[in-house]
Design a protein around this motif. Sequence first.
Motif, PDB file in Angstrom:
ATOM      1  N   ALA A   2       0.585  -1.021  -0.063  1.00 56.12           N
ATOM      2  CA  ALA A   2      -0.276   0.010   0.010  1.00 56.12           C
ATOM      3  C   ALA A   2       1.107   1.347  -0.175  1.00 56.12           C
ATOM      4  N   ASN A   3       2.148   1.260   0.414  1.00 59.73           N
ATOM      5  CA  ASN A   3       3.066   2.367   1.003  1.00 59.73           C
ATOM      6  C   ASN A   3       3.503   2.751  -1.002  1.00 59.73           C
ATOM      7  N   ALA A   4       4.135   1.603  -1.257  1.00 57.22           N
ATOM      8  CA  ALA A   4       4.527   1.964  -2.393  1.00 57.22           C
ATOM      9  C   ALA A   4       3.828   1.939  -3.900  1.00 57.22           C
ATOM     10  N   SER A   5       2.339   2.158  -3.273  1.00 55.70           N
ATOM     11  CA  SER A   5       1.616   2.375  -4.974  1.00 55.70           C
ATOM     12  C   SER A   5       0.751   3.568  -4.171  1.00 55.70           C
ATOM     13  N   GLY A   6       1.225   4.398  -2.697  1.00 54.77           N
ATOM     14  CA  GLY A   6       0.872   6.051  -2.307  1.00 54.77           C
ATOM     15  C   GLY A   6      -0.673   5.283  -1.095  1.00 54.77           C
ATOM     16  N   MET A   7      -0.927   4.327  -0.793  1.00 54.58           N
ATOM     17  CA  MET A   7      -2.646   4.310  -0.877  1.00 54.58           C
ATOM     18  C   MET A   7      -2.065   3.827   0.319  1.00 54.58           C
ATOM     19  N   SER A   8      -3.363   4.141   1.804  1.00 60.75           N
ATOM     20  CA  SER A   8      -3.197   3.854   2.976  1.00 60.75           C
ATOM     21  C   SER A   8      -3.647   1.890   2.931  1.00 60.75           C
ATOM     22  N   ALA A   9      -2.575   1.161   4.200  1.00 64.93           N
ATOM     23  CA  ALA A   9      -3.592  -0.324   4.287  1.00 64.93           C
ATOM     24  C   ALA A   9      -5.128  -0.156   5.227  1.00 64.93           C
ATOM     25  N   GLY A  10      -4.680   0.822   6.199  1.00 60.57           N
ATOM     26  CA  GLY A  10      -6.180   1.440   6.620  1.00 60.57           C
ATOM     27  C   GLY A  10      -6.542   0.482   7.818  1.00 60.57           C
ATOM     28  N   THR A  11      -5.278  -0.411   8.784  1.00 56.56           N
ATOM     29  CA  THR A  11      -5.473  -1.095   9.326  1.00 56.56           C
ATOM     30  C   THR A  11      -4.920  -0.921  10.533  1.00 56.56           C
ATOM     31  N   LYS A  12      -4.778  -1.132  11.239  1.00 56.54           N
ATOM     32  CA  LYS A  12      -3.487  -1.139  12.843  1.00 56.54           C
ATOM     33  C   LYS A  12      -3.632  -2.304  13.147  1.00 56.54           C
ATOM     34  N   SER A  13      -2.030  -2.419  13.456  1.00 61.76           N
ATOM     35  CA  SER A  13      -1.921  -3.611  13.918  1.00 61.76           C
ATOM     36  C   SER A  13      -2.212  -4.049  14.985  1.00 61.76           C
ATOM     37  N   LYS A  14      -2.345  -5.710  15.193  1.00 65.40           N
ATOM     38  CA  LYS A  14      -3.315  -6.177  16.830  1.00 65.40           C
ATOM     39  C   LYS A  14      -2.702  -6.025  17.271  1.00 65.40           C
ATOM     40  N   ASP A  15      -0.855  -6.531  17.179  1.00 61.23           N
ATOM     41  CA  ASP A  15      -0.191  -7.096  18.181  1.00 61.23           C
ATOM     42  C   ASP A  15       1.453  -5.632  18.323  1.00 61.23           C
ATOM     43  N   LYS A  16       1.781  -5.758  18.761  1.00 57.99           N
ATOM     44  CA  LYS A  16       2.639  -4.821  19.201  1.00 57.99           C
ATOM     45  C   LYS A  16       4.072  -4.706  18.699  1.00 57.99           C
ATOM     46  N   LEU A  17       4.224  -5.616  17.452  1.00 58.69           N
ATOM     47  CA  LEU A  17       5.211  -6.078  16.563  1.00 58.69           C
ATOM     48  C   LEU A  17       4.465  -5.131  15.501  1.00 58.69           C
ATOM     49  N   ILE A  18       5.114  -4.109  14.641  1.00 63.31           N
ATOM     50  CA  ILE A  18       4.966  -3.955  13.845  1.00 63.31           C
ATOM     51  C   ILE A  18       5.822  -4.046  12.673  1.00 63.31           C
ATOM     52  N   GLY A  19       6.225  -3.926  11.994  1.00 67.43           N
ATOM     53  CA  GLY A  19       6.824  -4.230  10.357  1.00 67.43           C
ATOM     54  C   GLY A  19       7.350  -2.324   9.515  1.00 67.43           C
ATOM     55  N   ARG A  20       7.744  -3.088   8.409  1.00 68.90           N
ATOM     56  CA  ARG A  20       8.477  -1.968   7.546  1.00 68.90           C
ATOM     57  C   ARG A  20       8.264  -2.351   6.293  1.00 68.90           C
ATOM     58  N   VAL A  21       8.279  -1.450   5.443  1.00 74.52           N
ATOM     59  CA  VAL A  21       7.682  -1.526   4.353  1.00 74.52           C
ATOM     60  C   VAL A  21       8.760  -2.271   3.577  1.00 74.52           C
ATOM     61  N   ILE A  22       9.448  -2.374   2.652  1.00 75.09           N
ATOM     62  CA  ILE A  22      10.107  -3.399   1.952  1.00 75.09           C
ATOM     63  C   ILE A  22      11.246  -2.104   1.614  1.00 75.09           C
ATOM     64  N   THR A  23      11.540  -1.264   0.981  1.00 71.03           N
ATOM     65  CA  THR A  23      12.299  -0.748   0.497  1.00 71.03           C
ATOM     66  C   THR A  23      12.958   0.318   2.016  1.00 71.03           C
ATOM     67  N   GLU A  24      12.410   0.297   3.280  1.00 76.32           N
ATOM     68  CA  GLU A  24      13.362   0.853   4.503  1.00 76.32           C
ATOM     69  C   GLU A  24      13.950  -0.976   5.211  1.00 76.32           C
ATOM     70  N   ALA A  25      13.313  -1.913   4.300  1.00 74.58           N
ATOM     71  CA  ALA A  25      14.387  -3.215   5.271  1.00 74.58           C
ATOM     72  C   ALA A  25      15.312  -3.627   4.171  1.00 74.58           C
TER      73      ALA A  25
END
Length: 61
Positions: A2-25
């Motif tokens: 969603a980030n790569a296409s300029g859109m918002s995923a619109g969901t919140k994390s259900k846990d304490k862990l969060i990820g990064r978009v692939i370009t950041e990783a």
Amino acid sequence: MANASGMSAGTKSKDKLIGRVITEAMPNSATPQATTETLRSQRGLSGLRTVLKFQRVGDQR
């Protein structure tokens, strides 16, 4: 994605862990080239063949 296409995923994390978009990783924020390939053997006497579907990401298979 969603980030790569300029859109918002619109969901919140259900846990304490969060990820990064692939370009950041990835090093230098570069997304590796990915391809999908298929290898097929010749048909045997029984008419059957082996089909191998695989993906390559960069130099890895």
